[in-house]
Design a protein around this motif. Structure first.
Motif, PDB file in Angstrom:
ATOM      1  N   ARG B 239      14.126  20.244 -72.999  1.00 17.38           N
ATOM      2  CA  ARG B 239      15.200  19.035 -73.218  1.00 17.38           C
ATOM      3  C   ARG B 239      15.799  19.229 -73.550  1.00 17.38           C
ATOM      4  O   ARG B 239      15.549  19.113 -75.208  1.00 17.38           O
ATOM      5  CB  ARG B 239      13.703  17.587 -73.137  1.00 17.38           C
ATOM      6  CG  ARG B 239      14.514  16.180 -73.253  1.00 17.38           C
ATOM      7  CD  ARG B 239      15.409  15.319 -72.212  1.00 17.38           C
ATOM      8  NE  ARG B 239      15.902  14.303 -72.783  1.00 17.38           N
ATOM      9  CZ  ARG B 239      16.956  13.188 -71.810  1.00 17.38           C
ATOM     10  NH1 ARG B 239      16.336  14.013 -70.905  1.00 17.38           N
ATOM     11  NH2 ARG B 239      16.793  12.730 -73.300  1.00 17.38           N
ATOM     12  N   TYR B 240      17.132  18.613 -74.333  1.00 12.44           N
ATOM     13  CA  TYR B 240      18.167  18.187 -75.193  1.00 12.44           C
ATOM     14  C   TYR B 240      18.092  17.045 -76.208  1.00 12.44           C
ATOM     15  O   TYR B 240      18.237  15.958 -75.432  1.00 12.44           O
ATOM     16  CB  TYR B 240      19.759  18.211 -74.814  1.00 12.44           C
ATOM     17  CG  TYR B 240      19.103  20.409 -74.575  1.00 12.44           C
ATOM     18  CD1 TYR B 240      20.192  21.622 -75.201  1.00 12.44           C
ATOM     19  CD2 TYR B 240      19.001  20.864 -73.314  1.00 12.44           C
ATOM     20  CE1 TYR B 240      19.551  22.531 -75.192  1.00 12.44           C
ATOM     21  CE2 TYR B 240      18.918  21.905 -72.885  1.00 12.44           C
ATOM     22  CZ  TYR B 240      19.330  23.034 -74.000  1.00 12.44           C
ATOM     23  OH  TYR B 240      19.553  24.436 -73.759  1.00 12.44           O
ATOM     24  N   GLN B 241      18.110  17.164 -77.649  1.00 14.55           N
ATOM     25  CA  GLN B 241      18.688  16.453 -77.542  1.00 14.55           C
ATOM     26  C   GLN B 241      19.425  16.293 -78.985  1.00 14.55           C
ATOM     27  O   GLN B 241      19.095  17.379 -80.284  1.00 14.55           O
ATOM     28  CB  GLN B 241      17.373  14.865 -78.657  1.00 14.55           C
ATOM     29  CG  GLN B 241      18.174  14.251 -79.486  1.00 14.55           C
ATOM     30  CD  GLN B 241      16.132  13.620 -80.272  1.00 14.55           C
ATOM     31  OE1 GLN B 241      15.366  14.128 -79.416  1.00 14.55           O
ATOM     32  NE2 GLN B 241      16.327  13.321 -81.407  1.00 14.55           N
ATOM     33  N   CYS B 302      -0.868  10.341 -75.531  1.00 13.74           N
ATOM     34  CA  CYS B 302       0.228   8.867 -76.304  1.00 13.74           C
ATOM     35  C   CYS B 302       0.689   9.875 -76.555  1.00 13.74           C
ATOM     36  O   CYS B 302       2.182   9.638 -76.417  1.00 13.74           O
ATOM     37  CB  CYS B 302      -0.867   8.268 -77.156  1.00 13.74           C
ATOM     38  SG  CYS B 302      -0.141   6.511 -77.294  1.00 13.74           S
ATOM     39  N   VAL B 305       3.036  11.201 -74.162  1.00 14.69           N
ATOM     40  CA  VAL B 305       4.342  10.440 -73.236  1.00 14.69           C
ATOM     41  C   VAL B 305       5.202  10.350 -74.197  1.00 14.69           C
ATOM     42  O   VAL B 305       6.283   9.813 -73.648  1.00 14.69           O
ATOM     43  CB  VAL B 305       2.871   8.858 -72.942  1.00 14.69           C
ATOM     44  CG1 VAL B 305       3.991   8.128 -72.840  1.00 14.69           C
ATOM     45  CG2 VAL B 305       1.964   9.497 -71.799  1.00 14.69           C
ATOM     46  N   GLN B 306       4.512  10.150 -75.561  1.00 15.74           N
ATOM     47  CA  GLN B 306       6.214   9.966 -76.478  1.00 15.74           C
ATOM     48  C   GLN B 306       6.819  10.668 -76.544  1.00 15.74           C
ATOM     49  O   GLN B 306       8.421  10.808 -76.614  1.00 15.74           O
ATOM     50  CB  GLN B 306       5.078   9.297 -77.585  1.00 15.74           C
ATOM     51  CG  GLN B 306       6.171   8.991 -78.717  1.00 15.74           C
ATOM     52  CD  GLN B 306       6.501   7.799 -79.019  1.00 15.74           C
ATOM     53  OE1 GLN B 306       5.966   6.764 -77.706  1.00 15.74           O
ATOM     54  NE2 GLN B 306       7.622   6.869 -78.908  1.00 15.74           N
ATOM     55  N   GLY B 309       9.423  10.317 -73.929  1.00 19.89           N
ATOM     56  CA  GLY B 309      10.268   9.810 -73.919  1.00 19.89           C
ATOM     57  C   GLY B 309      10.453   8.509 -72.861  1.00 19.89           C
ATOM     58  O   GLY B 309       9.429   7.956 -72.120  1.00 19.89           O
ATOM     59  N   GLY B 310      11.398   8.382 -72.294  1.00 22.54           N
ATOM     60  CA  GLY B 310      11.259   6.735 -70.921  1.00 22.54           C
ATOM     61  C   GLY B 310      10.869   7.379 -70.012  1.00 22.54           C
ATOM     62  O   GLY B 310       9.872   7.532 -69.161  1.00 22.54           O
ATOM     63  N   TYR B 311      11.351   9.354 -69.491  1.00 20.27           N
ATOM     64  CA  TYR B 311      10.546   9.324 -68.440  1.00 20.27           C
ATOM     65  C   TYR B 311       8.877   9.474 -68.818  1.00 20.27           C
ATOM     66  O   TYR B 311       7.979   9.149 -67.602  1.00 20.27           O
ATOM     67  CB  TYR B 311      10.788  10.973 -68.894  1.00 20.27           C
ATOM     68  CG  TYR B 311      12.452  11.088 -68.231  1.00 20.27           C
ATOM     69  CD1 TYR B 311      12.856  10.978 -67.054  1.00 20.27           C
ATOM     70  CD2 TYR B 311      13.126  11.264 -69.246  1.00 20.27           C
ATOM     71  CE1 TYR B 311      14.140  10.927 -66.113  1.00 20.27           C
ATOM     72  CE2 TYR B 311      14.763  11.612 -68.823  1.00 20.27           C
ATOM     73  CZ  TYR B 311      15.271  11.097 -67.599  1.00 20.27           C
ATOM     74  OH  TYR B 311      16.298  11.332 -66.888  1.00 20.27           O
ATOM     75  N   TYR B 313       7.136   7.310 -69.515  1.00 14.69           N
ATOM     76  CA  TYR B 313       6.329   5.970 -69.314  1.00 14.69           C
ATOM     77  C   TYR B 313       6.154   5.793 -67.553  1.00 14.69           C
ATOM     78  O   TYR B 313       5.652   4.979 -67.302  1.00 14.69           O
ATOM     79  CB  TYR B 313       7.201   5.087 -69.994  1.00 14.69           C
ATOM     80  CG  TYR B 313       6.194   3.472 -70.109  1.00 14.69           C
ATOM     81  CD1 TYR B 313       5.322   3.161 -70.889  1.00 14.69           C
ATOM     82  CD2 TYR B 313       7.488   2.923 -69.099  1.00 14.69           C
ATOM     83  CE1 TYR B 313       4.464   2.506 -70.842  1.00 14.69           C
ATOM     84  CE2 TYR B 313       6.457   1.403 -69.162  1.00 14.69           C
ATOM     85  CZ  TYR B 313       5.204   1.533 -69.967  1.00 14.69           C
ATOM     86  OH  TYR B 313       4.787  -0.332 -69.913  1.00 14.69           O
ATOM     87  N   MET B 314       7.291   6.910 -66.903  1.00 17.22           N
ATOM     88  CA  MET B 314       7.187   6.398 -65.341  1.00 17.22           C
ATOM     89  C   MET B 314       5.859   7.063 -64.444  1.00 17.22           C
ATOM     90  O   MET B 314       5.578   8.379 -65.193  1.00 17.22           O
ATOM     91  CB  MET B 314       8.979   7.167 -65.218  1.00 17.22           C
ATOM     92  CG  MET B 314      10.044   6.883 -65.767  1.00 17.22           C
ATOM     93  SD  MET B 314       9.657   4.948 -65.482  1.00 17.22           S
ATOM     94  CE  MET B 314      10.156   4.524 -67.098  1.00 17.22           C
ATOM     95  N   ARG B 315       5.412   6.739 -63.417  1.00 18.68           N
ATOM     96  CA  ARG B 315       4.212   7.108 -63.035  1.00 18.68           C
ATOM     97  C   ARG B 315       4.611   8.691 -62.768  1.00 18.68           C
ATOM     98  O   ARG B 315       4.038   9.586 -62.316  1.00 18.68           O
ATOM     99  CB  ARG B 315       3.608   6.414 -61.982  1.00 18.68           C
ATOM    100  CG  ARG B 315       3.347   5.276 -62.424  1.00 18.68           C
ATOM    101  CD  ARG B 315       2.807   4.052 -61.655  1.00 18.68           C
ATOM    102  NE  ARG B 315       1.403   4.410 -62.137  1.00 18.68           N
ATOM    103  CZ  ARG B 315       0.132   3.657 -61.670  1.00 18.68           C
ATOM    104  NH1 ARG B 315       0.747   2.513 -62.558  1.00 18.68           N
ATOM    105  NH2 ARG B 315      -0.743   4.346 -61.144  1.00 18.68           N
ATOM    106  N   GLU B 316       5.795   8.863 -62.052  1.00 19.16           N
ATOM    107  CA  GLU B 316       5.866  10.491 -61.159  1.00 19.16           C
ATOM    108  C   GLU B 316       5.638  11.596 -62.295  1.00 19.16           C
ATOM    109  O   GLU B 316       5.551  12.409 -61.502  1.00 19.16           O
ATOM    110  CB  GLU B 316       7.731  10.012 -61.143  1.00 19.16           C
ATOM    111  CG  GLU B 316       8.260  10.284 -61.234  1.00 19.16           C
ATOM    112  CD  GLU B 316      10.009   9.864 -61.119  1.00 19.16           C
ATOM    113  OE1 GLU B 316       9.430   9.504 -59.541  1.00 19.16           O
ATOM    114  OE2 GLU B 316      11.053  10.146 -61.198  1.00 19.16           O
ATOM    115  N   GLU B 320       1.304   9.740 -67.723  1.00 16.41           N
ATOM    116  CA  GLU B 320       0.826   8.500 -68.561  1.00 16.41           C
ATOM    117  C   GLU B 320      -0.131   7.941 -68.316  1.00 16.41           C
ATOM    118  O   GLU B 320      -1.486   7.797 -68.257  1.00 16.41           O
ATOM    119  CB  GLU B 320       2.023   7.363 -67.947  1.00 16.41           C
ATOM    120  CG  GLU B 320       2.396   7.041 -66.444  1.00 16.41           C
ATOM    121  CD  GLU B 320       1.366   6.339 -65.567  1.00 16.41           C
ATOM    122  OE1 GLU B 320       0.383   5.172 -66.587  1.00 16.41           O
ATOM    123  OE2 GLU B 320       0.667   6.673 -64.552  1.00 16.41           O
TER     124      GLU B 320
END
Lengths: 490, 349
Positions: B239-241, B302, B305-306, B309-311, B313-316, B320
């Protein structure tokens, strides 16, 4: 409880939880009473609608990811939850960050998912307000308030996150090197938008959206622009609803833009002002309410744990045990810290950008007859560079970039404190409950799932720490207000 | 293989490598769906493979047809399973401890051995009432209760009952729907039950069983820590940021470093408490380790998940689930508060 008694109870609680508000009350009794009214309205909504439906909606969305509880949204209309931050002269309640944050804490003490329908809606409206796009106020804000009065929710959303750029689109330094997949191409009379936005709260159900994207992917920061989108625009579609861990009542969606033509009039502010107008000013307004969302989740959880601990089992109440009393005290201390953090940040916003919305000039414009403001000449003036320049001058006369930067720093702090508190408190409460089957359990489990999102959306807590460092400690991030009158004329 | 090399001899390496293959082939592919739709009982599809790998009679002595696995090896296996599915690990943990309870208490168990062995579930922490034939009691949280063919109840006072399911007087109460979902944990209610057979666990046997249960849960926590680290490191590497791979950002490296440290500590604690060189874990050490690792498992999950990011929090994305499972393991087999107060009692004032 009678409305009068409820009002007294709400006022007592606010005074106890927010000593700072109690101090303000001495100077502005009207403001305090109006805040009590807002919180009371939210409490009534919780009692009548959110609490009876929250667990069922959570369960139903897990089974059907496209389900949206329109009846709950409609019920929100009756309590004014879609117009909390719309100016009174446009038919709303005229709340700013303090009022909205208190409302979010109250709503989230029952259900953060349902509350976020109204929270994400307000977030969608904020760019319209903070960018001072008055030409759209009469058309869009008034229509939103009118629809609410008819009991027909007209929902908004705010779309900035892209599949490969989440944190990047909320911070200027990162945006310069972001991997963007969406762009707006200038064409005759407007722009053509192509690409995807993801994780957009309310995205699937919003009629209108505020959205940021660049017009040149090679210079994203310089060309970052804020747009107003109508879901009826050809080429717009909802690609899918995400399957979330929690806060399920409010859908998060991936939105697809295929040659969506957006007229020039729908640019809010000017091309290239998107990072300040469309992101930083918005985040200065919205992160304190996220701290409040987290605080509400923690508060609701603690209220339920206390209820559980007060019930007798085998002749004894957990509440009588010192270990439980100390744990409750610890968690309430954290709760109060996050409450004061968000209130502080919300006050800082209201005393900076909020002053623009409350200014005599803004008020004066809104006092003009609506028919005049709806007229072609007025609309043309407000959409012209001159009109834009006047708005910018009003903004600069009422606040400074430094004040807004400070509000952004405090809002980021509040978001971090709140999110971390919510996750810790919900996890600890669930642990204290052990494996005991009890009526409070599904609520606590839901709160645990809901809480985690408050560390992620509105910028991860890591980004918010960085923002706090840059904007609050180091001076490496300063919000620039848009150019004033003369410089604005091109 | 998750365990650091220092804990692996030739036998353990061979066994764990076979378990790793079983996990990759049979558990990982169904872990997500088994959590999403537990009512379909997909998790039971792993049982034949588990039998082939010797995981349905891992703790039974070889002379009784079992694998005679030593406690530490069993914990390493449990961690390996939990990294793919904590629910699967807990299901097999309950099964193996149920068989051990029967073995130690001398209760006859006429089931087939090896692959044909029916699934057992274990209920502990209950006060069993009434004479034989009129057994009563309740237990809050029993993983596998809705899936097992045999129920083994171990009362606080050491009374052991074997019950074939379904059975008159055995009911399920509250259905837990938060974590370890694939194992379908449920509340057990017993009223006037006639067990198939009964026995008693004496002090040492009871302590051994309780310690292994706590340590098994601790090993499941270690598995969650490993899974969190692995998912987070994989994501951080792609993942890039701000133009950089996020794995190069110091704050991300710090988070990954914490997880790495937790993983190292987890295995060191399991080894220490389980008696690395042989022997059984003691109750006190077992409880302390479970308490510590449950906290770290939740922290790591935790953070995983953090970091997504948003991904996340998604179940797939599947991370999470680690958070929800870890939160269950903070409360099961006993809540941390109760466990800490109990530890103090064991130590003496």
């Amino acid at each position: 409880m009678s409305p009068r008694a409820a009002s007294g109870e709400t006022a007592r609680r606010l005074k106890a939880d927010f000593p700072a508000l109690e101090a303000l009350r001495a100077r502005d009794r009207g403001m305090f009473d109006s805040l009590v009214g807002v919180v009371q309205e939210c409490a009534a909504f919780n009692r009548r609608h959110a609490l009876p439906a929250a667990l069922e909606i959570d369960r139903r969305v897990r089974e059907d990811h496209d389900y949206f509880a329109w009846d709950i949204a409609e019920a929100g209309c009756g309590h004014g939850l879609f117009s909390l931050i719309i100016p009174e002269r446009l038919g709303g309640r005229g709340g700013l960050a303090v009022a909205f944050s208190l409302a979010m804490e109250e709503l989230c003490s029952a259900c953060a998912g349902i509350a976020n329908i109204f929270g994400a809606h307000a977030l969608g409206l904020v760019p319209l307000l903070t960018s001072g796009s008055m030409a759209h106020w009469d058309t869009h804000l008034r229509e939103t308030a009118l629809a609410e009065k008819r009991g027909e929710p007209l929902i908004w959303a705010y779309a900035i996150t892209e599949p490969s750029a989440g944190t990047d689109v909320e911070e200027p330094h990162f945006l310069t090197r972001a991997r963007l997949s969406m762009r707006a191409e200038r064409v005759k009379g407007g722009y053509l938008l192509n690409g995807r936005k993801c994780f957009i709260s309310n995205g699937a159900v919003a009629r209108w959206l505020t959205l940021t994207t660049c017009t040149d992917t090679a210079r994203p920061l310089e060309t970052w622009t804020l747009f107003l989108i109508d879901r009826e625009m050809p080429g717009f579609s909802v690609a899918r609803n995400e399957v979330k861990m929690g806060q399920r009542a409010c859908p998060a969606s991936e939105l697809l833009f295929e040659d969506v033509f957006v007229p020039e009039d729908n640019v809010l502010g000017r091309e290239g002002e998107g990072m300040d107008l469309g992101a930083l000013l918005v985040l200065a307004a919205s992160r304190a309410p996220v701290g409040a969302i987290a605080t509400g989740i923690a508060r609701g959880t603690l209220e339920r744990l206390r209820e559980w601990a007060g019930e007798r089992r085998g002749g004894r109440r957990p509440l009588d045990e010192q270990s439980v009393q100390m744990a409750l005290a610890d968690m309430h201390i954290e709760l109060q810290k996050s409450r004061w953090a968000y209130l502080n940040a919300a006050l800082a916003f209201d005393r900076s950008l909020g002053r623009v919305l409350d200014s005599s000039l803004t008020g004066g414009v809104l006092r003009l007859p609506a028919s005049l403001r709806a007229g072609r000449n007025w609309q043309r003036l407000m959409k012209s560079p001159l009109g834009r320049g006047i708005v910018n001058a009003v903004m600069r006369a009422n606040t400074t970039g430094e004040e807004v930067t400070r509000a952004l720093a405090l809002a980021s702090l509040a978001k971090v404190v709140g999110g971390d508190t919510a996750v810790q408190v919900t996890a600890r409460c669930l642990e204290m409950l052990g494996t005991e089957p009890c009526p409070q359990r599904p609520w606590l489990e839901k709160a645990f799932r809901d809480a985690k999102l408050t560390q992620i959306y509105e910028g991860t807590n890591q980004l918010n720490r960085l923002t706090y460092y840059l904007a609050g400690l180091e001076g490496g991030l300063e919000v620039a207000l848009p150019e004033p009158l003369l410089m604005g004329v091109r | 293989m998750l365990a650091p090399r220092m804990y692996l001899d030739e036998t353990r390496t061979a066994l764990l490598s076979s378990v790793e293959g079983f996990v990759e082939r049979e558990i990982s592919p169904l872990a997500f769906e088994a959590d999403e739709h537990p009512e379909e009982n997909d998790i039971l599809k792993i049982l034949p493979g588990a039998g082939e790998s010797g995981l349905l009679d891992a703790l039974l002595p070889e002379e009784r047809g079992g694998q005679g696995m030593d406690p530490f090896t069993f914990l390493l296996v449990t961690a390996e399973l939990a990294a793919a599915s904590a629910a699967a690990a807990v299901l097999l943990l309950g099964h193996n401890l149920a068989l051990l309870a029967l073995e130690l208490s001398g209760v006859g168990n006429d089931t087939a051995s090896g692959e044909g062995r029916p699934l057992h579930c274990l209920a502990t922490g209950t006060r069993l009432r009434g004479p034989a034939g009129e057994l009563g009691g309740r237990c809050d949280f029993v993983p596998g209760l809705l899936q097992a063919e045999r129920l083994v109840v171990v009362g606080e006072e050491g009374r052991v009952a074997l019950i074939s399911l379904p059975c008159l007087g055995v009911r399920t109460g509250y259905l837990f729907d938060h974590g370890l979902r694939a194992a379908r944990p449920a509340e057990l209610l017993l009223k006037s039950v006639s067990p198939q057979s009964e026995g008693r666990l004496e002090g040492e046997g009871l302590e051994r069983l309780e310690a292994l249960l706590e340590m098994g849960a601790a090993a499941a926590c270690a598995g969650i820590i490993c899974a969190s680290l692995s998912a987070a490191a994989e994501y951080a590497g792609r993942r890039y940021q701000g133009g950089d791979i996020i794995g190069e950002h110091q704050q991300v490296r710090l988070m990954l470093g914490e997880m790495e440290a937790s993983r190292e500590v987890a295995f060191a604690l399991l080894a220490g408490a389980a008696g690395f060189g042989g022997g059984d874990p003691g109750s006190r050490a077992a409880r302390a380790v479970r308490r510590f690792l449950a906290e770290r498992a939740l922290g790591c999950a935790c953070d995983a998940v953090q970091l997504h990011g948003g991904y996340g929090y998604m179940r797939e994305q599947g991370v999470e689930r680690l958070m929800r499972d870890a939160s269950c393991l903070q409360a099961w087999p006993a809540p941390s508060r109760q466990l800490l107060l109990g530890l103090r009692d064991m130590t003496g004032a």
